[in-house]
Design an enzyme around this catalytic site. Sequence first.
Site, PDB file in Angstrom:
ATOM      1  N   ASP A  16       0.844  -1.184   0.000  1.00  0.00           N
ATOM      2  CA  ASP A  16       0.000   0.000   0.000  1.00  0.00           C
ATOM      3  C   ASP A  16       0.892   1.251   0.000  1.00  0.00           C
ATOM      4  O   ASP A  16       2.126   1.127  -0.005  1.00  0.00           O
ATOM      5  CB  ASP A  16      -0.966  -0.041   1.191  1.00  0.00           C
ATOM      6  CG  ASP A  16      -0.285   0.003   2.546  1.00  0.00           C
ATOM      7  OD1 ASP A  16       0.913   0.349   2.630  1.00  0.00           O
ATOM      8  OD2 ASP A  16      -0.952  -0.302   3.547  1.00  0.00           O
ATOM      9  N   PRO A  58     -13.054 -23.675  -3.756  1.00  0.00           N
ATOM     10  CA  PRO A  58     -13.233 -22.269  -3.423  1.00  0.00           C
ATOM     11  C   PRO A  58     -13.228 -22.008  -1.914  1.00  0.00           C
ATOM     12  O   PRO A  58     -13.553 -22.878  -1.102  1.00  0.00           O
ATOM     13  CB  PRO A  58     -14.585 -21.911  -4.036  1.00  0.00           C
ATOM     14  CG  PRO A  58     -15.287 -23.209  -4.217  1.00  0.00           C
ATOM     15  CD  PRO A  58     -14.236 -24.248  -4.414  1.00  0.00           C
TER      16      PRO A  58
END
Length: 139
Positions: A16, A58
């Site tokens: 970030d 998943p």
Amino acid sequence: MLTHSHVRSIEWGDCDPAGIVFHPRYLAYFDHATCLLFARAGFDLTTLQARFGVLGYPVVDLHSRFTTPCRFGDEVRIETRVAEFRNSSFDVHHRLYRGADLAVEATVTRVWAGPHPDDPQRLQARPVPEAVRVALGTE
């Protein structure tokens, strides 16, 4: 119990503006580590699809704990293992170390899934095959 460990470098695109790993990137690291674990056991995704008709596994739940920030240029080690199998779901445990420090710990619950027989656009949970359980050393 089979454990896979690998080392990776933190890249600029993982960070970030403060220069620390953006937290969703860890899930991508852990997804990759899960694929590496299954491949080490002899079950890369292509093999799973061909042999068992599964589409994938998943994520349905995620618990994580962040204790030490990782930054651009850090080298980290990720250890991955299946902690528990249930009928059609399983928990994958990940530990990410920066040096000797545990930086992130996560448990990811996944579901063994194939195409739904009535609607191929949907997934349906299926029992995890015994061969997979044995190869990952949890049985």
